[in-house]
Design a protein around this motif. Structure first.
Motif, PDB file in Angstrom:
ATOM      1  N   ARG A 113     -24.673  -2.931 -25.178  1.00 27.25           N
ATOM      2  CA  ARG A 113     -24.632  -3.564 -26.490  1.00 27.25           C
ATOM      3  C   ARG A 113     -23.266  -3.328 -27.138  1.00 27.25           C
ATOM      4  O   ARG A 113     -22.735  -4.207 -27.824  1.00 27.25           O
ATOM      5  CB  ARG A 113     -25.760  -3.012 -27.362  1.00 27.25           C
ATOM      6  CG  ARG A 113     -27.150  -3.369 -26.848  1.00 27.25           C
ATOM      7  CD  ARG A 113     -28.203  -2.452 -27.452  1.00 27.25           C
ATOM      8  NE  ARG A 113     -29.554  -2.749 -26.996  1.00 27.25           N
ATOM      9  CZ  ARG A 113     -30.049  -2.368 -25.815  1.00 27.25           C
ATOM     10  NH1 ARG A 113     -29.290  -1.679 -24.967  1.00 27.25           N
ATOM     11  NH2 ARG A 113     -31.287  -2.670 -25.474  1.00 27.25           N
ATOM     12  N   ASP A 114     -22.704  -2.154 -26.922  1.00 26.16           N
ATOM     13  CA  ASP A 114     -21.380  -1.842 -27.480  1.00 26.16           C
ATOM     14  C   ASP A 114     -20.348  -2.882 -27.072  1.00 26.16           C
ATOM     15  O   ASP A 114     -19.525  -3.314 -27.883  1.00 26.16           O
ATOM     16  CB  ASP A 114     -20.908  -0.465 -26.993  1.00 26.16           C
ATOM     17  CG  ASP A 114     -21.495   0.671 -27.812  1.00 26.16           C
ATOM     18  OD1 ASP A 114     -22.388   0.416 -28.637  1.00 26.16           O
ATOM     19  OD2 ASP A 114     -21.041   1.815 -27.627  1.00 26.16           O
ATOM     20  N   GLU A 115     -20.364  -3.257 -25.807  1.00 24.68           N
ATOM     21  CA  GLU A 115     -19.358  -4.197 -25.316  1.00 24.68           C
ATOM     22  C   GLU A 115     -19.510  -5.565 -25.976  1.00 24.68           C
ATOM     23  O   GLU A 115     -18.512  -6.211 -26.317  1.00 24.68           O
ATOM     24  CB  GLU A 115     -19.463  -4.308 -23.795  1.00 24.68           C
ATOM     25  CG  GLU A 115     -19.034  -3.038 -23.079  1.00 24.68           C
ATOM     26  CD  GLU A 115     -19.289  -3.090 -21.593  1.00 24.68           C
ATOM     27  OE1 GLU A 115     -18.353  -3.425 -20.843  1.00 24.68           O
ATOM     28  OE2 GLU A 115     -20.432  -2.805 -21.177  1.00 24.68           O
ATOM     29  N   TYR A 116     -20.738  -6.011 -26.155  1.00 28.12           N
ATOM     30  CA  TYR A 116     -20.950  -7.288 -26.830  1.00 28.12           C
ATOM     31  C   TYR A 116     -20.520  -7.202 -28.292  1.00 28.12           C
ATOM     32  O   TYR A 116     -19.835  -8.090 -28.811  1.00 28.12           O
ATOM     33  CB  TYR A 116     -22.429  -7.689 -26.764  1.00 28.12           C
ATOM     34  CG  TYR A 116     -22.954  -7.932 -25.370  1.00 28.12           C
ATOM     35  CD1 TYR A 116     -22.236  -8.700 -24.448  1.00 28.12           C
ATOM     36  CD2 TYR A 116     -24.172  -7.405 -24.967  1.00 28.12           C
ATOM     37  CE1 TYR A 116     -22.722  -8.921 -23.174  1.00 28.12           C
ATOM     38  CE2 TYR A 116     -24.668  -7.636 -23.692  1.00 28.12           C
ATOM     39  CZ  TYR A 116     -23.941  -8.381 -22.799  1.00 28.12           C
ATOM     40  OH  TYR A 116     -24.430  -8.611 -21.538  1.00 28.12           O
ATOM     41  N   PHE A 117     -20.912  -6.125 -28.963  1.00 27.32           N
ATOM     42  CA  PHE A 117     -20.596  -5.994 -30.385  1.00 27.32           C
ATOM     43  C   PHE A 117     -19.103  -5.801 -30.611  1.00 27.32           C
ATOM     44  O   PHE A 117     -18.534  -6.333 -31.572  1.00 27.32           O
ATOM     45  CB  PHE A 117     -21.378  -4.836 -31.000  1.00 27.32           C
ATOM     46  CG  PHE A 117     -22.872  -4.998 -30.919  1.00 27.32           C
ATOM     47  CD1 PHE A 117     -23.451  -6.255 -30.822  1.00 27.32           C
ATOM     48  CD2 PHE A 117     -23.707  -3.898 -30.928  1.00 27.32           C
ATOM     49  CE1 PHE A 117     -24.820  -6.424 -30.732  1.00 27.32           C
ATOM     50  CE2 PHE A 117     -25.086  -4.051 -30.846  1.00 27.32           C
ATOM     51  CZ  PHE A 117     -25.639  -5.304 -30.753  1.00 27.32           C
ATOM     52  N   ASP A 118     -18.449  -5.041 -29.726  1.00 27.10           N
ATOM     53  CA  ASP A 118     -17.000  -4.845 -29.851  1.00 27.10           C
ATOM     54  C   ASP A 118     -16.269  -6.178 -29.738  1.00 27.10           C
ATOM     55  O   ASP A 118     -15.283  -6.420 -30.439  1.00 27.10           O
ATOM     56  CB  ASP A 118     -16.483  -3.887 -28.770  1.00 27.10           C
ATOM     57  CG  ASP A 118     -16.820  -2.433 -29.063  1.00 27.10           C
ATOM     58  OD1 ASP A 118     -17.223  -2.143 -30.205  1.00 27.10           O
ATOM     59  OD2 ASP A 118     -16.681  -1.600 -28.157  1.00 27.10           O
ATOM     60  N   ALA A 119     -16.744  -7.045 -28.835  1.00 27.70           N
ATOM     61  CA  ALA A 119     -16.107  -8.349 -28.657  1.00 27.70           C
ATOM     62  C   ALA A 119     -16.229  -9.207 -29.907  1.00 27.70           C
ATOM     63  O   ALA A 119     -15.401 -10.092 -30.146  1.00 27.70           O
ATOM     64  CB  ALA A 119     -16.722  -9.076 -27.454  1.00 27.70           C
ATOM     65  N   LEU A 120     -17.264  -8.939 -30.718  1.00 31.40           N
ATOM     66  CA  LEU A 120     -17.463  -9.680 -31.964  1.00 31.40           C
ATOM     67  C   LEU A 120     -16.779  -9.011 -33.149  1.00 31.40           C
ATOM     68  O   LEU A 120     -16.794  -9.548 -34.256  1.00 31.40           O
ATOM     69  CB  LEU A 120     -18.963  -9.813 -32.262  1.00 31.40           C
ATOM     70  CG  LEU A 120     -19.763 -10.681 -31.289  1.00 31.40           C
ATOM     71  CD1 LEU A 120     -21.248 -10.604 -31.623  1.00 31.40           C
ATOM     72  CD2 LEU A 120     -19.284 -12.126 -31.336  1.00 31.40           C
ATOM     73  N   GLY A 121     -16.202  -7.835 -32.918  1.00 30.92           N
ATOM     74  CA  GLY A 121     -15.545  -7.126 -34.010  1.00 30.92           C
ATOM     75  C   GLY A 121     -16.510  -6.536 -35.013  1.00 30.92           C
ATOM     76  O   GLY A 121     -16.147  -6.305 -36.172  1.00 30.92           O
TER      77      GLY A 121
END
Length: 226
Positions: free
Chosen positions: A11-19
């Motif tokens: 989930r971190d990777e998806y959320f990081d990509a969204l800022g």
């Protein structure tokens, strides 16, 4: 169309990509680890309710009580905003499927060869979706569908439809209840990633069996190899 996809990053990777900031949504560094997501299963769906971002497990498929066929899994972006089936979902149920890749099948010599399609820079993908609100509640088979668009250029050789993948900077506006249905149509048209953003390679036919779930399903093989 989109009948199978992969949702294996954390989930971190998806959320990081969204800022997204830590206080905007709960972060969980554990990988989701799903390499063969099939219709009829529950999928983590990003949505916004009462100004709060949520990630809820939601049934992939949509079949209201009056629908006497198998639940639909995709909605054509060209008509979803105005058609009887999907207009209410477009107006009040926009969501996002975080993903890493999707699979399409190309017919070759009387057999179907699956391909794994993903971002050329291995960035997370954000599929536009619409479904039955409020998410997080059990609506039976009234879950969600992935919005699709027409394929062009080289990708059309594999399949003439593909998921509508939004750019990360368009996701929050797509999700917002403040976004009008007409503005959502503009986002779907203007903020979708073009075919040149993706690359693809053939993968094992094992991806056609839901019982196969390992990382090997996204690894390249020679065409025709099982």
């Amino acid at each position: 169309m989109c009948g199978r996809f992969a949702q294996y990053s954390s989930r971190d990777e998806y959320f990081d990509a969204l800022g997204l900031k830590p206080d905007e949504i709960t972060f969980d560094p554990e990988p989701i680890g799903r390499f063969n997501v099939a219709p009829g299963t529950k999928v983590l769906l990003l949505n916004e309710q009462e100004d709060v971002l949520r990630l809820d497990p939601v049934f992939w498929g949509y079949g209201p009580e009056w629908w006497d066929k198998q639940p639909l899994i995709n909605a054509r972006g060209e008509t979803a905003a105005s058609g009887r089936m999907f207009k209410p979902l477009w107006n009040h149920g926009r969501a996002i499927v975080p993903a890493d890749a999707w699979f399409e099948w190309k017919k070759e010599d009387d057999k179907k060869q699956p391909f794994c399609i993903y971002h050329k820079d291995n960035q997370p993908l954000f599929f536009a979706a619409i479904g039955k609100q409020p998410y997080g509640e059990d609506h039976g088979k009234e879950g969600f569908v992935i919005v699709t668009s027409a394929s062009n250029r080289g990708m059309v050789d594999i399949h003439d439809r593909r998921p509508l993948v939004l750019s990360p900077d368009a996701v929050r506006e797509w999700l917002s209840p403040e976004t009008t249905p007409s503005r959502a149509e503009e986002i779907a048209h203007d903020a979708a990633l073009p075919e040149k953003a993706f690359i693809w390679h053939p993968v094992s036919r094992k991806v056609g069996n839901i019982h196969h779930q390992g990382r090997e399903l996204i690894e390249p093989v020679r065409e025709g190899q099982d």
